[in-house]
Design a protein around this motif. Structure first.
Motif, PDB file in Angstrom:
ATOM      1  N   THR A 287       0.826  -1.214   0.000  1.00 11.25           N
ATOM      2  CA  THR A 287       0.000   0.000   0.000  1.00 11.25           C
ATOM      3  C   THR A 287       0.856   1.258   0.000  1.00 11.25           C
ATOM      4  N   LEU A 290      -1.254   4.606   4.058  1.00 11.01           N
ATOM      5  CA  LEU A 290      -2.716   4.494   4.145  1.00 11.01           C
ATOM      6  C   LEU A 290      -3.355   5.878   4.156  1.00 11.01           C
ATOM      7  N   PHE A 307      -6.847  -1.706   0.048  1.00  7.07           N
ATOM      8  CA  PHE A 307      -5.677  -2.433   0.563  1.00  7.07           C
ATOM      9  C   PHE A 307      -6.118  -3.468   1.595  1.00  7.07           C
TER      10      PHE A 307
END
Ligand code: SF4
Length: 496
Positions: A287, A290, A307
């Motif tokens: 990812t 985030l 994700f």
């Protein structure tokens, strides 16, 4: 940037030192000197007893300098090594005064600090002595010296003499659904180029047949297989089936089989079930962050929720190990937001977490929108936090490499729960054994067994860089490449 050197010193060494303080800096030939230009001057004076370095950085009205004296001392190294220490230290003083920044790795410019530590340990030094050498000779911070020792010890546990006789296989899938803003890899993303995938897979299958045929002929055991990208899960489940079955035809047994799935927006249940059916036991769901704003800014085209969904899908397939890649110091990211990313990732209990540091392609790219964390303070806090949070929750750093032009001159570190280390990463990074590679931009690396003086000879065979070239070279180029591969293999076994 203009560099002026007087004395016995390699200009390339000074260029790499400049990148420690000025990530992304360029050194054009015949650069015109304007008030904005940085001018670096290094003067070396040698006597019978040692060498003195006088370094300065000038830009417009601002000038800083540093002086360092070092005696010739065979216990530290030959004269070239001593010259580098003197020039490096003098330049570091000038750079610190100019930017207010202290590079955490000091004047260490090498890619693999742990390899150096490993050499110290094998020469009989204690871990404490090895750490102190990094601090004294390279001016590395004690945190970084300690990290390098931890990684070297982990690698030493995992690299046995037996492993040096094995080989690994790398397969390149240089295609991605869209391009990330920071990407510096070879990867096709436009819809027209993605149409090449079926032809690419057909050519790759032949490449695999030839390479695995050679491995079998040489009687080598394949320890690990790594399918990397690009984004390998851009392939459909059927395409993955085709690729994996071709690999398995040649390699029924393997210690570790990684599919670097990559972008969460390409991961589906049927693709992962196909992978597991063929014995893939390690994947990477990446990812990077985030933080939704940062994801959008760097062009990732997936959300944090996607994700988590992809991770959950991967978990349900029963894979032995899942890795999550993160990047500290992304444009517009902050230490607080990175901390929140790490805190949200930890409860997932992934077996591996890899913390990279953002690498500046061209400083202009990020200076332009004011988003570039030039002094790397946010990245530094992010990296410190990730080390603390991960080691306190049972992860250990087991592999590490450095790149030029990373924000804050920081490192990339792979963390693992004990017993779940990504072995391919170690074998490849520490040049433990031969890595055979198939596909565009892939590089086969013959690692010869260490000579008596400990030196290791490496021979590289390059595949064409882009998928288009790779396909075009299926005739003459392919034959030549195969001959090169066979010649290198013959040399490896002393059959020439
Ligand atoms: S996923 Fe990786 S290889 Fe693909 S575009 Fe993004 S950075 Fe480049």
């Amino acid at each position: 940037m203009i560099i002026r050197i007087q004395g016995n010193l390699n200009p390339y060494y000074i260029q790499t030192l400049c990148m420690l303080f000025f990530p992304g800096v360029k050194f054009p030939e015949n650069e015109e000197c304007t008030p904005e230009t940085h001018v670096v001057t290094v003067n070396m004076t040698e006597t019978e007893t040692g060498v003195a370095a006088d370094a300065s950085i000038l830009q417009g009205e601002t000038k800083t300098g540093g002086i360092w004296q070092e005696n010739w001392n065979a216990a530290i190294g030959d004269k070239d090594r001593i010259r580098k220490i003197a020039a490096g230290r003098a330049f570091m003083l000038a750079g610190e005064a100019f930017t207010g920044f202290t590079p955490p790795w000091g004047i260490m410019t090498g890619v693999r600090p742990a390899k150096l530590v490993s050499e110290y340990l094998h020469a009989g030094r204690t871990p404490e002595e090895a750490a102190s050498m990094l601090e004294k000779e390279f001016f590395a911070s004690s945190d970084k010296a300690h990290l390098a020792v931890q990684v070297a010890q982990a690698e030493d546990r995992l690299i046995t003499d037996e492993k040096r006789k094995d080989c690994s296989l790398y397969i390149a899938i240089p295609f991605c659904p869209t391009r990330c803003a920071y990407c510096s890899f070879v990867s096709y993303t436009s819809p027209n180029l993605l149409k090449l995938i079926p032809d690419y897979l057909a050519a790759l299958a032949e490449d695999i047949d030839h390479t695995c045929g050679l491995i079998r002929q040489l009687g080598l055991r394949v320890a690990t297989v790594y399918i990397g990208g690009g984004t390998p899960t851009i392939l459909t489940a059927d395409q993955l089936d085709f690729l994996l079955s071709r690999i398995r035809k040649w390699i029924p047994e393997v210690e570790e089989f990684t599919l670097e799935a990559g972008r969460p927006d390409t991961i589906t249940k049927d693709k992962l079930e196909t992978a597991v059916r063929y014995g893939v036991d390690r994947i990477s769901v990446n990812t990077q962050t985030l933080n939704e704003d940062v994801l959008a800014r760097i062009g990732r085209k997936h959300t944090a929720a996607e994700f988590f969904a992809a991770y959950e899908t991967a978990r349900q397939t029963g894979l032995k190990a899942i890795n999550i890649d993160l990047i500290a110091g992304l444009p517009s990211d902050t230490a607080d937001s990175f901390r929140a990313t790490v805190d949200a990732i930890l409860p997932l209990q992934a077996e591996n977490i890899t913390v990279h540091t953002f690498c500046v392609k061209k400083s202009a790219d990020f200076k332009a929108d004011g988003m570039f964390d030039r002094d790397g303070l946010e990245a530094m806090k992010s990296v410190q936090y990730s080390y603390r949070a991960l080691t306190e929750t049972g992860y250990l750093p087991y592999y590490m490499y450095r790149q030029k032009n990373t924000v804050g001159n920081l490192e990339n570190v792979g963390y693992a729960k004990p017993g779940y280390e990504g072995l391919y990463n170690i074998y490849m990074m520490e040049e433990v054994h031969i890595i055979f590679s198939c596909g565009a931009s892939a590089v086969t690396k013959f690692v010869f067994l260490p000579a008596e003086d400990g030196s290791v000879r490496i021979e590289r065979i390059f595949q064409p860089k882009y998928p288009y070239e790779y396909l075009r070279e299926q005739t003459e180029g392919d034959r030549k490449r195969r001959m090169d591969l066979e010649k290198a293999a013959a040399a490896f076994y002393g059959l020439e």
